[in-house]
Scaffold this active site. Structure first.
Site, short mmCIF file in Angstrom:
data_model
loop_
_atom_site.label_atom_id
_atom_site.label_comp_id
_atom_site.label_asym_id
_atom_site.label_seq_id
_atom_site.Cartn_x
_atom_site.Cartn_y
_atom_site.Cartn_z
N GLY A 9 -31.31 5.42 -48.18
CA GLY A 9 -32.44 6.01 -47.47
C GLY A 9 -32.82 7.27 -48.23
N ARG A 89 -33.93 8.15 -28.95
CA ARG A 89 -33.19 7.55 -30.08
C ARG A 89 -32.97 6.06 -29.84
NH1 ARG A 89 -30.64 12.67 -29.39
NH2 ARG A 89 -30.98 14.03 -31.17
N VAL A 119 -25.75 8.10 -40.38
CA VAL A 119 -26.65 9.14 -39.84
C VAL A 119 -27.80 8.50 -39.06
CG1 VAL A 119 -28.07 11.17 -40.44
CG2 VAL A 119 -26.10 10.60 -41.85
N ASP A 149 -25.09 18.51 -33.41
CA ASP A 149 -25.30 19.02 -32.05
C ASP A 149 -24.59 20.36 -31.86
OD1 ASP A 149 -26.82 16.76 -31.40
OD2 ASP A 149 -25.04 15.60 -30.85
N ARG A 152 -26.55 23.13 -33.64
CA ARG A 152 -27.72 23.57 -32.87
C ARG A 152 -27.28 24.53 -31.76
NH1 ARG A 152 -30.51 17.65 -33.11
NH2 ARG A 152 -31.89 18.14 -34.87
N HIS A 176 -24.54 10.71 -29.12
CA HIS A 176 -25.62 11.53 -29.69
C HIS A 176 -26.91 11.23 -28.93
CE1 HIS A 176 -27.65 13.95 -32.55
NE2 HIS A 176 -28.25 12.97 -33.18
N1 APR Z 1 -32.72 0.02 -47.23
C1 APR Z 1 -32.88 1.25 -47.75
N2 APR Z 1 -33.73 2.16 -47.26
C2 APR Z 1 -34.49 1.81 -46.22
C3 APR Z 1 -34.38 0.54 -45.61
C4 APR Z 1 -33.44 -0.37 -46.17
N3 APR Z 1 -33.27 -1.60 -45.67
N4 APR Z 1 -35.27 0.49 -44.59
C5 APR Z 1 -35.89 1.69 -44.55
N5 APR Z 1 -35.42 2.48 -45.52
C6 APR Z 1 -35.83 3.83 -45.88
C7 APR Z 1 -37.32 4.09 -45.78
O1 APR Z 1 -38.04 3.49 -46.87
C8 APR Z 1 -37.39 5.61 -45.77
O2 APR Z 1 -37.56 6.13 -47.08
O3 APR Z 1 -35.27 4.82 -45.02
C9 APR Z 1 -36.01 6.01 -45.23
C10 APR Z 1 -36.07 6.78 -43.92
O4 APR Z 1 -36.65 8.00 -44.19
P1 APR Z 1 -37.57 8.80 -43.15
O5 APR Z 1 -38.60 7.88 -42.58
O6 APR Z 1 -38.01 10.06 -43.81
O7 APR Z 1 -36.56 9.13 -41.93
P2 APR Z 1 -35.48 10.31 -41.87
O8 APR Z 1 -36.11 11.50 -41.22
O9 APR Z 1 -34.84 10.48 -43.19
O10 APR Z 1 -34.45 9.70 -40.82
C11 APR Z 1 -33.65 8.58 -41.16
O11 APR Z 1 -31.79 9.32 -39.83
O12 APR Z 1 -31.65 11.12 -38.40
C12 APR Z 1 -31.83 9.75 -38.50
O13 APR Z 1 -33.18 9.20 -36.56
C13 APR Z 1 -33.19 9.34 -37.97
O14 APR Z 1 -32.79 6.96 -37.98
C14 APR Z 1 -33.41 8.03 -38.67
C15 APR Z 1 -32.71 8.24 -40.02
#
Ligand code: APR
Length: 309
Positions: A9, A89, A119, A149, A152, A176
């Site tokens: 991610g 969530r 995460v 948590d 914060r 969480h």
């Molecule tokens: N494999 C790899 N990456 C993926 C996949 C996958 N199968 N599916 C989605 N992604 C990527 C997306 O392309 C994106 O770049 O996950 C990333 C998520 O990034 P954001 O949308 O910026 O989300 P973010 O704020 O980083 O949060 C990610 O963490 O805190 C938790 O609730 C939040 O579940 C969420 C996660």
């Protein structure tokens, strides 16, 4: 330092976590993985280009596959969608379960000995998905929630009391979500019980704000959820593992009877070292805290029972 840490991610949380890991030189190589073409490569390259200025030698690379991640020591999973205003969530449940499932399958094949730090939300259920899919022992599938948590809660206390964050000791246990359990009986300022320094009503308001800390940020950002503090939380856990620090941190762990709870992921105090979870500490709780923890476990079991694996 370890050889390789993968962050899956490359969004807000993942990219920030990769940057923090590189700046702390916790691994020789950080691999950023995402399905979005170009994003992990671009962010990884951009971070590596900051190395001569920041002065770190950790190589950051980005990819859309898992070949480069092979034999990672630690894998941080942040893939998934983030909350928008008005979403809980749990609203992310099935979308993120599908994503965490496919990521976990890849990681289990390519890095069978890795320690996983989850995460993605809803956190405790995503830990369950990752543990079921990989078959890894509970020592190696750990959720990041309590550290965030608690941070914060500690930041709000430091602000209200006008004291250093270093002097606030506090722990938030449980799931969480709205049912998290801040432990007032273990909240101290340099060892001084918090209620000697603050009125109960003021403390209750802070506890409430900490409970809704994620939603407060979502409401402000409007297009996504928090990432500076969540990435800090994940990297504190990574650092404890890499440096074998034996830190006592609240983490989401698979319980097998501790705190009267079985077969559920829940935030509890754990000892984190090079093997992952090296111990789950069972501390004594007040009757109210015990009841709140049981309620929180039920709130995790509900989505756990319907999640598609
Ligand atoms: N494999 C790899 N990456 C993926 C996949 C996958 N199968 N599916 C989605 N992604 C990527 C997306 O392309 C994106 O770049 O996950 C990333 C998520 O990034 P954001 O949308 O910026 O989300 P973010 O704020 O980083 O949060 C990610 O963490 O805190 C938790 O609730 C939040 O579940 C969420 C996660």
């Amino acid at each position: 330092m370890v050889n390789k840490i993968t962050v899956v991610g490359a969004g807000n949380v993942g990219a920030t976590a990769a940057q923090r890991i590189a700046e702390k030189e916790l691994a020789r190589t950080v691999v950023l993985v995402d399905i979005a073409e170009g994003i992990p490569q671009g962010k990884g390259l951009d971070q590596w280009e900051s190395a001569p200025i920041e002065g770190f030698d950790t190589r950051v690379i980005g990819t859309n596959g898992y070949a480069e991640t092979a034999n990672s020591d630690i894998v941080v999973i942040t893939a998934g969608i983030a909350r928008k205003p008005g979403m809980s969530r749990d609203d992310l449940l099935n979308t993120n379960a599908g994503i965490v499932k496919s990521v976990s399958e890849q990681v289990a094949k390519t890095s069978p000995n890795a320690i996983l730090i989850i995460v993605s939300n809803p956190l405790d259920v995503m830990c369950y998905v990752a543990k079921q899919v990989t078959g890894f022992p509970r020592e190696r599938v750990i959720g990041m929630a309590g550290v965030l948590d608690s941070a914060r809660y500690r930041s709000f206390l430091a602000e209200a009391l006008d004291v250093s964050v270093h002097d606030i000791q506090a722990m938030v246990l449980g799931g969480h979500g709205d049912t998290m359990v801040p432990l007032i009986s273990y909240t101290t300022v340099s060892g001084i019980p918090i209620l000697q320094l603050m009125k109960k009503e003021a403390l209750d308001a802070i506890v409430d704000r900490a409970r809704n800390g994620g939603a407060e940020i979502v409401k402000l950002l409007k297009t996504g959820s928090a990432y500076y503090a969540p990435s800090s939380g994940a990297v504190q856990m990574v650092e404890a593992i890499v440096k074998d620090q034996k830190r006592i941190l609240p983490c989401s762990a698979w319980l097998t009877g501790e705190y009267g709870q079985k077969d559920v992921y829940l935030g509890v105090p754990v000892k984190l070292g090079r093997k992952g979870i090296e111990q789950i500490l069972e501390i004594s709780l007040t009757a109210d805290e015990k009841a709140a923890l049981a309620k929180s476990a039920d709130a995790v079991r509900e989505p756990m029972s319907v999640v598609k694996l």
